[in-house]
Scaffold this motif. Structure first.
Motif, PDB file in Angstrom:
ATOM      1  N   ASP A 111       0.847  -1.198   0.000  1.00  0.00           N
ATOM      2  CA  ASP A 111       0.000   0.000   0.000  1.00  0.00           C
ATOM      3  C   ASP A 111       0.879   1.243   0.000  1.00  0.00           C
ATOM      4  N   LYS A 112       0.528   2.199  -0.839  1.00  0.00           N
ATOM      5  CA  LYS A 112       1.293   3.446  -0.936  1.00  0.00           C
ATOM      6  C   LYS A 112       0.326   4.621  -0.954  1.00  0.00           C
ATOM      7  N   ALA A 113       0.834   5.776  -0.520  1.00  0.00           N
ATOM      8  CA  ALA A 113      -0.023   6.948  -0.379  1.00  0.00           C
ATOM      9  C   ALA A 113      -0.474   7.513  -1.707  1.00  0.00           C
ATOM     10  N   ASP A 114       0.453   7.608  -2.663  1.00  0.00           N
ATOM     11  CA  ASP A 114       0.073   8.211  -3.951  1.00  0.00           C
ATOM     12  C   ASP A 114      -0.283   7.125  -4.957  1.00  0.00           C
ATOM     13  N   ILE A 115      -1.270   7.410  -5.772  1.00  0.00           N
ATOM     14  CA  ILE A 115      -1.841   6.423  -6.695  1.00  0.00           C
ATOM     15  C   ILE A 115      -0.840   5.999  -7.750  1.00  0.00           C
ATOM     16  N   GLU A 116       0.057   6.909  -8.149  1.00  0.00           N
ATOM     17  CA  GLU A 116       1.020   6.570  -9.195  1.00  0.00           C
ATOM     18  C   GLU A 116       1.972   5.473  -8.725  1.00  0.00           C
ATOM     19  N   SER A 117       2.460   5.618  -7.495  1.00  0.00           N
ATOM     20  CA  SER A 117       3.341   4.587  -6.930  1.00  0.00           C
ATOM     21  C   SER A 117       2.568   3.312  -6.629  1.00  0.00           C
ATOM     22  N   LEU A 118       1.313   3.476  -6.206  1.00  0.00           N
ATOM     23  CA  LEU A 118       0.486   2.319  -5.866  1.00  0.00           C
ATOM     24  C   LEU A 118       0.322   1.391  -7.061  1.00  0.00           C
ATOM     25  N   LEU A 119       0.109   1.957  -8.245  1.00  0.00           N
ATOM     26  CA  LEU A 119      -0.153   1.151  -9.441  1.00  0.00           C
ATOM     27  C   LEU A 119       1.052   1.069 -10.372  1.00  0.00           C
ATOM     28  N   SER A 120       2.227   1.441  -9.881  1.00  0.00           N
ATOM     29  CA  SER A 120       3.426   1.342 -10.711  1.00  0.00           C
ATOM     30  C   SER A 120       3.723  -0.130 -11.003  1.00  0.00           C
ATOM     31  N   ALA A 121       4.418  -0.374 -12.105  1.00  0.00           N
ATOM     32  CA  ALA A 121       4.715  -1.752 -12.515  1.00  0.00           C
ATOM     33  C   ALA A 121       5.464  -2.511 -11.431  1.00  0.00           C
ATOM     34  N   GLU A 122       6.319  -1.813 -10.695  1.00  0.00           N
ATOM     35  CA  GLU A 122       7.092  -2.469  -9.646  1.00  0.00           C
ATOM     36  C   GLU A 122       6.229  -2.899  -8.466  1.00  0.00           C
ATOM     37  N   ASN A 123       5.054  -2.300  -8.328  1.00  0.00           N
ATOM     38  CA  ASN A 123       4.203  -2.591  -7.177  1.00  0.00           C
ATOM     39  C   ASN A 123       3.000  -3.468  -7.535  1.00  0.00           C
ATOM     40  N   VAL A 124       2.987  -4.002  -8.756  1.00  0.00           N
ATOM     41  CA  VAL A 124       1.872  -4.852  -9.193  1.00  0.00           C
ATOM     42  C   VAL A 124       2.392  -6.241  -9.540  1.00  0.00           C
ATOM     43  N   ASN A 125       1.801  -7.254  -8.927  1.00  0.00           N
ATOM     44  CA  ASN A 125       2.118  -8.654  -9.236  1.00  0.00           C
ATOM     45  C   ASN A 125       1.285  -9.058 -10.449  1.00  0.00           C
ATOM     46  N   GLN A 126       1.935  -9.169 -11.601  1.00  0.00           N
ATOM     47  CA  GLN A 126       1.211  -9.388 -12.846  1.00  0.00           C
ATOM     48  C   GLN A 126       0.471 -10.720 -12.850  1.00  0.00           C
ATOM     49  N   GLU A 127       1.085 -11.768 -12.311  1.00  0.00           N
ATOM     50  CA  GLU A 127       0.423 -13.076 -12.276  1.00  0.00           C
ATOM     51  C   GLU A 127      -0.826 -13.028 -11.401  1.00  0.00           C
ATOM     52  N   ALA A 128      -0.729 -12.331 -10.273  1.00  0.00           N
ATOM     53  CA  ALA A 128      -1.890 -12.194  -9.389  1.00  0.00           C
ATOM     54  C   ALA A 128      -2.994 -11.384 -10.062  1.00  0.00           C
ATOM     55  N   LEU A 129      -2.601 -10.384 -10.861  1.00  0.00           N
ATOM     56  CA  LEU A 129      -3.586  -9.581 -11.597  1.00  0.00           C
ATOM     57  C   LEU A 129      -4.317 -10.447 -12.621  1.00  0.00           C
ATOM     58  N   LEU A 130      -3.580 -11.290 -13.333  1.00  0.00           N
ATOM     59  CA  LEU A 130      -4.204 -12.187 -14.310  1.00  0.00           C
ATOM     60  C   LEU A 130      -5.195 -13.116 -13.624  1.00  0.00           C
ATOM     61  N   SER A 131      -4.790 -13.659 -12.501  1.00  0.00           N
ATOM     62  CA  SER A 131      -5.666 -14.570 -11.758  1.00  0.00           C
ATOM     63  C   SER A 131      -6.914 -13.850 -11.255  1.00  0.00           C
ATOM     64  N   TYR A 132      -6.743 -12.628 -10.775  1.00  0.00           N
ATOM     65  CA  TYR A 132      -7.855 -11.819 -10.258  1.00  0.00           C
ATOM     66  C   TYR A 132      -8.884 -11.558 -11.363  1.00  0.00           C
ATOM     67  N   ALA A 133      -8.398 -11.123 -12.519  1.00  0.00           N
ATOM     68  CA  ALA A 133      -9.286 -10.798 -13.635  1.00  0.00           C
ATOM     69  C   ALA A 133     -10.013 -12.051 -14.142  1.00  0.00           C
ATOM     70  N   LYS A 134      -9.298 -13.152 -14.238  1.00  0.00           N
ATOM     71  CA  LYS A 134      -9.885 -14.385 -14.759  1.00  0.00           C
ATOM     72  C   LYS A 134     -10.937 -14.941 -13.807  1.00  0.00           C
ATOM     73  N   GLU A 135     -10.640 -14.854 -12.513  1.00  0.00           N
ATOM     74  CA  GLU A 135     -11.584 -15.353 -11.513  1.00  0.00           C
ATOM     75  C   GLU A 135     -12.866 -14.527 -11.509  1.00  0.00           C
ATOM     76  N   ALA A 136     -12.721 -13.208 -11.625  1.00  0.00           N
ATOM     77  CA  ALA A 136     -13.894 -12.336 -11.666  1.00  0.00           C
ATOM     78  C   ALA A 136     -14.727 -12.608 -12.912  1.00  0.00           C
ATOM     79  N   ALA A 137     -14.063 -12.829 -14.051  1.00  0.00           N
ATOM     80  CA  ALA A 137     -14.781 -13.122 -15.299  1.00  0.00           C
ATOM     81  C   ALA A 137     -15.524 -14.442 -15.201  1.00  0.00           C
ATOM     82  N   ASN A 138     -14.890 -15.454 -14.644  1.00  0.00           N
ATOM     83  CA  ASN A 138     -15.539 -16.761 -14.504  1.00  0.00           C
ATOM     84  C   ASN A 138     -16.760 -16.693 -13.595  1.00  0.00           C
ATOM     85  N   PHE A 139     -16.621 -16.048 -12.444  1.00  0.00           N
ATOM     86  CA  PHE A 139     -17.739 -15.973 -11.503  1.00  0.00           C
ATOM     87  C   PHE A 139     -18.905 -15.198 -12.093  1.00  0.00           C
ATOM     88  N   SER A 140     -18.618 -14.053 -12.735  1.00  0.00           N
ATOM     89  CA  SER A 140     -19.690 -13.189 -13.236  1.00  0.00           C
ATOM     90  C   SER A 140     -20.476 -13.839 -14.368  1.00  0.00           C
TER      91      SER A 140
END
Length: 545
Positions: free
Chosen positions: A244-273
């Motif tokens: 967690d970071k105070a400013d949104i730019e750092s929060l969503l920077s590439a270094e602060n995002v786990n790409q594999e976890a993002l893929l899993s999150y998006a796929k799981e939401a699509a499957n459930f919906s």
């Protein structure tokens, strides 16, 4: 520069041809494949644009929900929700352009304006475009009008931007391969489900998966396209956001995002919906040949204070107009971006037609600003219902519009004589001198004053500056007491760049043009911003050079 040195702003533009489709001058567009192009339209005008990469819609394009206004287009619909994808819209526009005889120049980028030279200098007397590569034949054209559709990354000098920041909102878009099987055809689309209207659905989603959303949309076209707004705490708990970071730019920077976890999150939401009815979901690939999933912030919105201005230099006039996100960034969940984007494009076309018809600059600017006042207020209730009668004439689209709401004497500040003074306090401003000459001079100056520093080899205005060492070296060369260069870690680019930006601002009075994240990315679109920023160092230390 005194006004009497130039023709009156009340006199018509000297146009070089009629307002009709021709092969005279080019404007830059973006093909679905990502190729940058130059497309001719009207005589003597140039347009710049950054398009959305196929097959996903960029956040600034307001994604697919906004495309409902295009239902009248002849599109082969594949889903029951009558909404075309961004790719379909791009293809429609491209086909129309080709039907009008457009000549396409691929792999050509618009880099800025080259003002006309003084009379007797031996160089041409009109406005030209600085392009990459500079050998492009398009660079030989002189033009009267520049229409910028380059989004927030390319706002020509002279325009002031207003920023509106709301409550934190994190959007996720993703595209899955559509094999058009019977099973896929039978899955119902989701035109828009919001928590406020279906709390049980989102509670069930959270209980089963840990995914916490505000809304979700699913459209079916060339791909299975999902859009969702995720809550920050959910992204943190699922490991998508690392810290967690105070400013949104750092929060969503590439270094602060786990790409594999993002893929899993998006796929799981699509499957459930979709009640797990879409078989074997496979991510479509974006233009970088990577899974087409993107997470972005749409908390901050920018809009230009004015829609157009006129510049005059050495007797040559240039009308500059804005369209798209360059003019107004929409609030993404409302789905107003595409509709207002088309309206603004029509408004700009009307302005160019009026210019070609001989309307004086101040009258032209006053009318354009009168129309611009209407844009952010448009809704189905205050626009004309008979869409089939729409044209570039604003009276066919806006009800009871007053084209003289703003008077010519109110827009005198939008008629700019000579070169524009650079206001270093305004983000994104750029030097208006000859772009090519300035580039070489500045590059040579930076190379000279960073030579010999560990890990620093300046060869360009992109990759050479990613680590932050080059910027720190430049500061250290002139002010060695401000930082300890030997303590810097080349593997901490954001930290190095942020330190340099902070020192430059606090100690040298040089305000940042790019963020530390943008500096560390070293991307091609940020090159002009970096040149602008480094130009301030050049001006500050030039006497010592």
């Amino acid at each position: 520069m005194p006004l009497e040195d130039f023709s009156s702003p009340h006199t018509p533009f000297p146009t070089k041809g009629s307002f009709a489709p021709s092969l005279h001058n080019k404007h830059r567009w973006h093909l679905p494949s990502g190729a940058e192009t130059h497309l001719p339209c009207s005589s003597s005008w140039v347009c710049t644009s950054e398009g959305s990469p196929h097959p996903s819609a960029a956040p600034g394009d307001s994604a697919v929900p906004a495309a409902r206004s295009a239902k009248a287009a002849c599109v082969p619909w594949r889903g029951e929700v009558q909404t075309p994808s961004i790719r379909q819209l791009q293809l429609i526009l491209l086909k129309v352009a080709l039907l009008l005889g457009v000549e396409i120049h691929v792999n050509v980028q618009f880099k800025g304006l080259i003002p006309p030279a003084a009379k007797g200098s031996g160089r041409g007397g009109g406005w030209k475009a600085a392009l990459q590569p500079s050998s492009s034949p398009v660079g030989q054209y002189e033009f009267d009008v520049l229409i910028s559709a380059g989004g927030g990354k390319f706002v020509p000098e002279g325009f002031k931007r207003k920023e509106t920041r709301g409550k934190l909102a994190i959007g996720i878009t993703t595209n899955f391969v559509n094999r058009h099987s019977r099973a896929e055809v039978e899955v119902a689309e989701i035109s828009g489900v919001a928590r406020i209207y279906n709390q049980q659905f989102f509670q069930n989603l959270y209980n089963k998966t840990g995914i916490d959303l505000e809304n979700i949309v699913y459209y079916k076209d060339d791909t299975h396209y999902f859009v969702m707004t995720a809550k920050k705490q959910s992204l943190l708990k699922k490991g998508v956001i690392v810290q967690d970071k105070a400013d949104i730019e750092s929060l969503l920077s590439a270094e602060n995002v786990n790409q594999e976890a993002l893929l899993s999150y998006a796929k799981e939401a699509a499957n459930f919906s979709t009640n797990y009815q879409l078989p074997d979901l496979e991510f479509a690939l974006n233009h970088r040949n990577r899974p087409d999933v993107d997470m972005f912030d749409f908390t901050c919105m920018n809009r230009s204070e004015n829609a157009a201005l006129v510049r005059e230099c050495h007797g040559a006039r240039l009308l500059i107009g804005l369209v798209g996100d360059c003019l107004v960034e929409p609030f993404w969940p409302l789905g107003t971006g595409v509709a207002r984007g088309f309206l603004a494009a029509f408004d700009a076309a009307w302005m160019v037609k009026r210019c070609a018809a001989g309307t004086s600059p101040l009258d032209l600017l006053a009318e354009r600003e009168s129309i611009y006042q209407q844009l952010s207020q448009t809704s189905p209730d205050n626009t004309n219902k008979n869409i089939s009668q729409y044209s570039i004439d604003p009276t066919t689209r806006y009800r009871n519009i007053n084209l003289q709401a703003i008077k010519p004497n109110q827009v005198r500040d939008l008629y700019v004589l000579g070169t524009i003074e650079i206001d270093h306090k305004k983000r994104g401003s750029r030097n208006s001198r000859d772009v090519g000459r300035t580039y070489e001079e500045l590059l040579s100056w930076c190379q000279t004053h960073t030579a010999g520093y560990r890990g620093v080899t300046v060869t360009d205005f992109t990759h050479s500056w990613k680590s932050g060492l080059a910027l720190c070296a430049l500061i250290d060369h002139f002010r060695p007491n401000l930082l300890d260069f030997n303590s810097l870690d080349q593997h901490s680019p954001i930290k190095n760049n942020q330190m340099a930006l902070d020192i430059a601002e606090q100690e040298l009075g040089i305000l940042p043009v790019l963020s530390s994240t943008e500096m560390a990315a070293g991307a091609e679109p940020n090159q002009l911003g970096l040149i602008t920023y480094l130009s301030q160092f050049y001006e500050a230390f030039k006497p010592s050079a």
